[in-house]
Design a protein around this motif. Structure first.
Motif, PDB file in Angstrom:
ATOM      1  N   CYS A  93      44.123  46.751  40.248  1.00 30.48           N
ATOM      2  CA  CYS A  93      43.647  45.529  39.598  1.00 30.48           C
ATOM      3  C   CYS A  93      42.203  45.757  39.179  1.00 30.48           C
ATOM      4  O   CYS A  93      41.444  46.448  39.868  1.00 30.48           O
ATOM      5  N   TRP A  95      39.985  43.359  38.948  1.00 30.27           N
ATOM      6  CA  TRP A  95      39.105  42.426  39.660  1.00 30.27           C
ATOM      7  C   TRP A  95      39.287  42.558  41.164  1.00 30.27           C
ATOM      8  O   TRP A  95      40.224  43.223  41.627  1.00 30.27           O
ATOM      9  N   ARG A  96      38.416  41.902  41.921  1.00 29.75           N
ATOM     10  CA  ARG A  96      38.474  41.951  43.390  1.00 29.75           C
ATOM     11  C   ARG A  96      38.277  40.546  43.944  1.00 29.75           C
ATOM     12  O   ARG A  96      37.236  40.234  44.527  1.00 29.75           O
ATOM     13  N   CYS A  97      39.278  39.720  43.773  1.00 31.61           N
ATOM     14  CA  CYS A  97      39.178  38.357  44.310  1.00 31.61           C
ATOM     15  C   CYS A  97      39.112  38.428  45.837  1.00 31.61           C
ATOM     16  O   CYS A  97      39.948  39.080  46.458  1.00 31.61           O
ATOM     17  N   TYR A  99      39.931  36.357  47.943  1.00 27.01           N
ATOM     18  CA  TYR A  99      41.077  35.721  48.621  1.00 27.01           C
ATOM     19  C   TYR A  99      42.385  36.452  48.358  1.00 27.01           C
ATOM     20  O   TYR A  99      43.454  35.994  48.768  1.00 27.01           O
ATOM     21  N   CYS A 100      42.330  37.587  47.681  1.00 26.85           N
ATOM     22  CA  CYS A 100      43.556  38.321  47.340  1.00 26.85           C
ATOM     23  C   CYS A 100      44.273  38.752  48.621  1.00 26.85           C
ATOM     24  O   CYS A 100      43.670  39.341  49.516  1.00 26.85           O
ATOM     25  N   LEU A 107      44.734  48.286  45.378  1.00 23.85           N
ATOM     26  CA  LEU A 107      44.327  47.824  44.043  1.00 23.85           C
ATOM     27  C   LEU A 107      43.510  48.880  43.309  1.00 23.85           C
ATOM     28  O   LEU A 107      42.900  48.590  42.287  1.00 23.85           O
ATOM     29  N   GLY A 140      50.992  42.316  41.154  1.00 19.92           N
ATOM     30  CA  GLY A 140      49.996  43.370  41.244  1.00 19.92           C
ATOM     31  C   GLY A 140      49.142  43.238  42.469  1.00 19.92           C
ATOM     32  O   GLY A 140      49.515  42.604  43.431  1.00 19.92           O
ATOM     33  N   GLY A 141      47.964  43.857  42.172  1.00 17.87           N
ATOM     34  CA  GLY A 141      47.519  44.459  40.919  1.00 17.87           C
ATOM     35  C   GLY A 141      47.506  43.500  39.723  1.00 17.87           C
ATOM     36  O   GLY A 141      47.755  42.311  39.848  1.00 17.87           O
ATOM     37  N   ASN A 173      46.355  38.270  35.277  1.00 17.18           N
ATOM     38  CA  ASN A 173      45.110  37.596  35.663  1.00 17.18           C
ATOM     39  C   ASN A 173      44.265  37.193  34.447  1.00 17.18           C
ATOM     40  O   ASN A 173      43.122  36.760  34.608  1.00 17.18           O
ATOM     41  N   LYS A 204      41.011  31.523  37.409  1.00 16.59           N
ATOM     42  CA  LYS A 204      40.425  31.821  38.717  1.00 16.59           C
ATOM     43  C   LYS A 204      39.159  31.015  38.962  1.00 16.59           C
ATOM     44  O   LYS A 204      38.073  31.557  39.101  1.00 16.59           O
TER      45      LYS A 204
HETATM   46  S1  SF4 Z   1      45.649  41.041  42.158  1.00 13.80           S
HETATM   47 FE1  SF4 Z   1      45.130  38.977  41.420  1.00 13.80          FE
HETATM   48  S2  SF4 Z   1      44.239  37.946  43.184  1.00 13.80           S
HETATM   49 FE2  SF4 Z   1      44.239  40.167  43.628  1.00 13.80          FE
HETATM   50  S3  SF4 Z   1      42.207  40.884  42.964  1.00 13.80           S
HETATM   51 FE3  SF4 Z   1      43.606  41.131  41.239  1.00 13.80          FE
HETATM   52  S4  SF4 Z   1      43.378  39.264  40.027  1.00 13.80           S
HETATM   53 FE4  SF4 Z   1      42.540  38.860  42.024  1.00 13.80          FE
END
Ligand code: SF4
Length: 333
Positions: A93, A95-97, A99-100, A107, A140-141, A173, A204
């Motif tokens: 992925c 991004w690095r949310c 709360y993921c 990822l 995902g990802g 996302n 988000k």
């Molecule tokens: S998989 Fe979704 S929730 Fe997880 S870091 Fe990526 S965008 Fe954010």
């Protein structure tokens, strides 16, 4: 330092797809930290898992009809409170949310945490499952780093004669425009023409600051989420939205929520009714990432949800509010 979405996306795409061989890099869920949060062990060689989508999880949150309602409608199943899906996760992925619920080492396209697959092989294994979940969920990802994934899965389902009895669902996302820049017009037409398919894009946060707080990306990327969603509607896809309501501060919440729903309605007047808030729950990988502000945002998300509901009650009639999510038609403003 904020994530540079463009550069990070390109890097991970390169590591995750072999277009010539039609191969994709998927996360190996077996042996990962995520495995301990699953109700059933991973399947299909460790890259699949069965997920139970539930409409109602508790009385503190609104029901989640996704993807249950569109799947039941397409598959001519009776309305249900629960449906199972076979879930695959691609291996990166951008991004690095915080709360993921996916551990960050799943990822980053790490060779030791992932497996190269073709969807023909994977769908052949899925076809042999008994019982076989009626939904295939590409998650995902960030699946849209490799938009070929959706197309290749559709083609694999068609070759197995499963395209009419399986509902295909994919997550996004809302960060990259690869759908248009990496797929040809003919490939996009094939996706658009596939009957049993729905896509969900995730907003988000409700503004630039909550978006940056949640994703680690720049606040500027928030506006692009709306633009991508508008383009998917124009493309003719059956598209829905998720929304996370964890905010670093609830200052001026009524004004901020109103302004967010305004932005959704600029995309399409009916988009808020196709948008489902997601409750953020701290699964195992999330707990070590918590600090005071994040923990506080988990507590205040219920109050933020009340403001979201109030905003929708104010803008839509009772008849519109009770429409099943898949029966909400775009107003096209
Ligand atoms: S998989 Fe979704 S929730 Fe997880 S870091 Fe990526 S965008 Fe954010």
């Amino acid at each position: 330092m904020s994530i540079e979405t463009g550069k990070t996306s390109a890097k991970y795409r390169d590591r995750m797809i072999d277009v010539g061989q039609r191969r994709l890099l998927l996360s190996r869920i077996s042996g990962s930290e995520q495995e301990q949060d699953l109700s059933e062990p991973p399947n299909l060689g460790g890259v699949g898992r069965v997920r139970h989508f539930m409409r109602i999880r508790n009385d503190r949150w609104v029901p989640n009809p996704l993807p249950i309602d569109p799947a039941c409608a397409r598959l001519s199943l009776p309305p249900s409170g629960e449906l199972t899906a076979e879930v695959f996760q691609n291996a990166a992925c951008n991004w690095r949310c915080w709360y993921c619920y996916v551990p960050f080492d799943l990822l980053a396209a790490l060779p030791e945490r992932s497996v190269w697959v073709t969807m023909d092989d994977l769908i052949a294994s899925y076809a042999a499952l008994s019982p076989r979940p009626p939904i295939v969920d590409l998650s995902g990802g960030q699946p849209e780093l490799t938009p070929e994934w959706v197309l290749w899965t559709m083609e694999a389902l068609q070759r197995r004669g499963l395209d009419r009895e399986v509902y295909l669902w994919s997550d996004d996302n809302l960060s990259v425009d690869y759908y248009w820049t990496r797929l040809s017009r003919r490939e996009r037409e094939a996706i658009r023409g596939y009957r049993n398919y729905g896509r969900v894009g995730c907003f988000k946060g409700i503004d630039e600051s909550s978006f940056a707080f949640n994703t680690g990306a720049r606040g500027d990327d928030f506006g692009f989420q709306f633009e991508l969603f508008r383009r998917y509607i124009a493309e003719g896809l059956d598209v829905y939205a998720y929304l996370t309501l964890v905010l670093p501060s609830t200052e001026n919440l009524p004004e901020r929520m109103s302004s967010f729903v305004d932005r959704l309605q600029v995309v399409d007047r009916m988009l808020p009714l196709r948008t489902v808030p997601l409750e953020v729950v701290p699964f195992s990988p999330v707990t070590p990432r918590l600090d005071v502000v994040r923990s506080d945002s988990l507590r205040t998300q219920y109050d933020v949800l009340r403001h979201w509901c109030a905003e929708l009650d104010r803008r839509f009639s009772p008849a519109e509010r009770v429409l099943p999510v898949h029966e909400v038609r775009w107003a096209r403003n």
